[in-house]
Motif scaffolding. Sequence first.
Motif, PDB file in Angstrom:
ATOM      1  N   ILE A  36     -10.014  -0.094  -7.750  1.00 48.97           N
ATOM      2  CA  ILE A  36      -8.835   0.506  -7.131  1.00 48.97           C
ATOM      3  C   ILE A  36      -9.179   1.476  -6.003  1.00 48.97           C
ATOM      4  CG2 ILE A  36      -6.869   2.011  -7.625  1.00 48.97           C
ATOM      5  CD1 ILE A  36      -6.656  -0.885  -8.610  1.00 48.97           C
ATOM      6  N   MET A  37     -10.344   2.084  -6.038  1.00 46.91           N
ATOM      7  CA  MET A  37     -10.663   3.164  -5.103  1.00 46.91           C
ATOM      8  C   MET A  37     -10.612   2.738  -3.638  1.00 46.91           C
ATOM      9  SD  MET A  37     -11.030   6.295  -4.923  1.00 46.91           S
ATOM     10  CE  MET A  37     -11.433   6.883  -6.536  1.00 46.91           C
ATOM     11  N   LEU A  38     -11.218   1.630  -3.288  1.00 47.34           N
ATOM     12  CA  LEU A  38     -11.246   1.213  -1.882  1.00 47.34           C
ATOM     13  C   LEU A  38      -9.842   0.892  -1.347  1.00 47.34           C
ATOM     14  CD1 LEU A  38     -13.058   0.816   0.549  1.00 47.34           C
ATOM     15  CD2 LEU A  38     -13.417  -1.536  -0.192  1.00 47.34           C
ATOM     16  N   PRO A  39      -9.049   0.071  -2.052  1.00 45.14           N
ATOM     17  CA  PRO A  39      -7.683  -0.153  -1.550  1.00 45.14           C
ATOM     18  C   PRO A  39      -6.847   1.128  -1.505  1.00 45.14           C
ATOM     19  CG  PRO A  39      -8.246  -1.797  -3.203  1.00 45.14           C
ATOM     20  CD  PRO A  39      -9.352  -0.795  -3.190  1.00 45.14           C
ATOM     21  N   ALA A  40      -7.054   2.017  -2.471  1.00 39.31           N
ATOM     22  CA  ALA A  40      -6.300   3.273  -2.469  1.00 39.31           C
ATOM     23  C   ALA A  40      -6.663   4.123  -1.256  1.00 39.31           C
ATOM     24  CB  ALA A  40      -6.558   4.043  -3.760  1.00 39.31           C
ATOM     25  N   MET A  41      -7.924   4.157  -0.915  1.00 41.02           N
ATOM     26  CA  MET A  41      -8.348   4.923   0.270  1.00 41.02           C
ATOM     27  C   MET A  41      -7.777   4.297   1.549  1.00 41.02           C
ATOM     28  SD  MET A  41      -9.844   7.484  -0.909  1.00 41.02           S
ATOM     29  CE  MET A  41     -10.546   8.219   0.547  1.00 41.02           C
ATOM     30  N   ALA A  42      -7.770   2.970   1.612  1.00 39.62           N
ATOM     31  CA  ALA A  42      -7.195   2.304   2.781  1.00 39.62           C
ATOM     32  C   ALA A  42      -5.702   2.622   2.903  1.00 39.62           C
ATOM     33  CB  ALA A  42      -7.415   0.799   2.681  1.00 39.62           C
ATOM     34  N   LEU A  43      -4.986   2.613   1.783  1.00 44.83           N
ATOM     35  CA  LEU A  43      -3.564   2.950   1.813  1.00 44.83           C
ATOM     36  C   LEU A  43      -3.351   4.406   2.194  1.00 44.83           C
ATOM     37  CD1 LEU A  43      -2.183   1.043  -1.293  1.00 44.83           C
ATOM     38  CD2 LEU A  43      -1.757   0.545   1.116  1.00 44.83           C
ATOM     39  N   LEU A  44      -4.240   5.267   1.745  1.00 45.08           N
ATOM     40  CA  LEU A  44      -4.130   6.685   2.084  1.00 45.08           C
ATOM     41  C   LEU A  44      -4.261   6.897   3.591  1.00 45.08           C
ATOM     42  CD1 LEU A  44      -3.864   9.498   0.766  1.00 45.08           C
ATOM     43  CD2 LEU A  44      -6.342   9.602   0.770  1.00 45.08           C
ATOM     44  N   VAL A  45      -5.189   6.192   4.211  1.00 40.72           N
ATOM     45  CA  VAL A  45      -5.401   6.336   5.655  1.00 40.72           C
ATOM     46  C   VAL A  45      -4.241   5.727   6.444  1.00 40.72           C
ATOM     47  CG1 VAL A  45      -6.879   5.595   7.566  1.00 40.72           C
ATOM     48  CG2 VAL A  45      -7.900   6.497   5.492  1.00 40.72           C
ATOM     49  N   THR A  46      -3.710   4.597   5.978  1.00 40.67           N
ATOM     50  CA  THR A  46      -2.667   3.905   6.743  1.00 40.67           C
ATOM     51  C   THR A  46      -1.250   4.363   6.427  1.00 40.67           C
ATOM     52  OG1 THR A  46      -2.549   2.106   5.115  1.00 40.67           O
ATOM     53  CG2 THR A  46      -4.073   1.820   6.964  1.00 40.67           C
ATOM     54  N   SER A  47      -1.074   5.282   5.481  1.00 44.69           N
ATOM     55  CA  SER A  47       0.277   5.667   5.060  1.00 44.69           C
ATOM     56  C   SER A  47       0.876   6.814   5.866  1.00 44.69           C
ATOM     57  CB  SER A  47       0.255   6.061   3.586  1.00 44.69           C
ATOM     58  OG  SER A  47      -0.507   7.235   3.429  1.00 44.69           O
ATOM     59  N   THR A  54       2.283   6.695  13.641  1.00 41.00           N
ATOM     60  CA  THR A  54       2.568   6.070  14.937  1.00 41.00           C
ATOM     61  C   THR A  54       1.296   5.847  15.754  1.00 41.00           C
ATOM     62  OG1 THR A  54       3.066   8.266  15.809  1.00 41.00           O
ATOM     63  CG2 THR A  54       4.936   6.895  15.110  1.00 41.00           C
ATOM     64  N   ARG A  55       0.196   6.465  15.367  1.00 37.75           N
ATOM     65  CA  ARG A  55      -1.079   6.246  16.069  1.00 37.75           C
ATOM     66  C   ARG A  55      -1.745   4.936  15.649  1.00 37.75           C
ATOM     67  NH1 ARG A  55      -4.054  12.121  16.196  1.00 37.75           N
ATOM     68  NH2 ARG A  55      -2.512  13.146  17.497  1.00 37.75           N
ATOM     69  N   LEU A  56      -1.258   4.341  14.592  1.00 43.79           N
ATOM     70  CA  LEU A  56      -1.814   3.082  14.101  1.00 43.79           C
ATOM     71  C   LEU A  56      -1.183   1.904  14.837  1.00 43.79           C
ATOM     72  CD1 LEU A  56      -1.659   3.852  10.292  1.00 43.79           C
ATOM     73  CD2 LEU A  56      -3.695   3.833  11.730  1.00 43.79           C
ATOM     74  N   PRO A  57      -1.890   0.773  14.909  1.00 43.92           N
ATOM     75  CA  PRO A  57      -1.279  -0.422  15.504  1.00 43.92           C
ATOM     76  C   PRO A  57      -0.007  -0.809  14.739  1.00 43.92           C
ATOM     77  CG  PRO A  57      -3.637  -0.739  15.165  1.00 43.92           C
ATOM     78  CD  PRO A  57      -3.273   0.555  14.510  1.00 43.92           C
ATOM     79  N   HIS A  58       0.924  -1.411  15.437  1.00 41.46           N
ATOM     80  CA  HIS A  58       2.220  -1.758  14.851  1.00 41.46           C
ATOM     81  C   HIS A  58       2.064  -2.636  13.607  1.00 41.46           C
ATOM     82  CE1 HIS A  58       6.518  -2.157  14.762  1.00 41.46           C
ATOM     83  NE2 HIS A  58       6.406  -3.466  14.711  1.00 41.46           N
ATOM     84  N   LEU A  59       1.158  -3.589  13.642  1.00 42.78           N
ATOM     85  CA  LEU A  59       0.948  -4.472  12.490  1.00 42.78           C
ATOM     86  C   LEU A  59       0.489  -3.673  11.268  1.00 42.78           C
ATOM     87  CD1 LEU A  59       0.822  -7.298  11.261  1.00 42.78           C
ATOM     88  CD2 LEU A  59      -1.521  -7.473  12.114  1.00 42.78           C
ATOM     89  N   VAL A  60      -0.395  -2.717  11.458  1.00 46.59           N
ATOM     90  CA  VAL A  60      -0.877  -1.879  10.351  1.00 46.59           C
ATOM     91  C   VAL A  60       0.279  -1.029   9.812  1.00 46.59           C
ATOM     92  CG1 VAL A  60      -2.490  -0.039   9.704  1.00 46.59           C
ATOM     93  CG2 VAL A  60      -3.242  -1.871  11.227  1.00 46.59           C
ATOM     94  N   GLN A  61       1.136  -0.538  10.693  1.00 48.47           N
ATOM     95  CA  GLN A  61       2.308   0.228  10.259  1.00 48.47           C
ATOM     96  C   GLN A  61       3.212  -0.636   9.382  1.00 48.47           C
ATOM     97  OE1 GLN A  61       4.511   2.306  13.345  1.00 48.47           O
ATOM     98  NE2 GLN A  61       2.642   2.527  14.558  1.00 48.47           N
ATOM     99  N   GLN A  62       3.411  -1.883   9.791  1.00 43.94           N
ATOM    100  CA  GLN A  62       4.270  -2.786   9.017  1.00 43.94           C
ATOM    101  C   GLN A  62       3.667  -3.086   7.654  1.00 43.94           C
ATOM    102  OE1 GLN A  62       4.707  -6.008  11.848  1.00 43.94           O
ATOM    103  NE2 GLN A  62       6.813  -5.388  12.246  1.00 43.94           N
ATOM    104  N   ILE A  63       2.360  -3.303   7.600  1.00 44.59           N
ATOM    105  CA  ILE A  63       1.694  -3.574   6.317  1.00 44.59           C
ATOM    106  C   ILE A  63       1.772  -2.338   5.425  1.00 44.59           C
ATOM    107  CG2 ILE A  63      -0.534  -4.064   5.223  1.00 44.59           C
ATOM    108  CD1 ILE A  63      -1.126  -5.854   7.716  1.00 44.59           C
ATOM    109  N   ALA A  64       1.524  -1.159   5.990  1.00 40.37           N
ATOM    110  CA  ALA A  64       1.591   0.082   5.206  1.00 40.37           C
ATOM    111  C   ALA A  64       2.994   0.312   4.649  1.00 40.37           C
ATOM    112  CB  ALA A  64       1.161   1.264   6.062  1.00 40.37           C
TER     113      ALA A  64
END
Length: 147
Positions: A36-47, A54-64
């Motif tokens: 769980i740790m790696l996906p949780a960290m990725a979600l933490l960064v992209t959330s 808004t600094r993230l690419p639009h696709l990453v924003q949509q996935i988050a």
Amino acid sequence: MAHPGLGHRLGLLAVVPLGAAIGAVLPNPREALALIMLPAMALLVTSGTMFPITRLPHLVQQIASLFPLKWMAQGLRSALLPDSALAAEPAGSWELPMVALVLTLWTIAGFLLAVPLLRRTTRRESGSRLAGRQHKAAMAGAGAPGR
């Protein structure tokens, strides 16, 4: 979601059943943590918790936006930040009805997933097997260095 505590409680309801479901599926807590740790960290960064989403690419924003952490963070920002911070939000508003809707859907999905998994797990493990496993874990903990 006018009351900040309501969003916090709804956020907890959205993620706790998922944790219970993951715990029911994986036999070893250390495995669960590693998985769980790696996906949780990725979600933490992209959330939007580390920097404006808004600094993230639009696709990453949509996935988050598919995951509850983004909406929990947005609800928290709405409770803690002044209205001048709305400029950093993708929609230009706090979208509190959407926060409530997404977290409610995650809550329902989590309970629909967790309840049958927990039932299956408890049926699989008899009381004597559980007691034996607890005894074995206690014995392993007693023999651990530094104790």
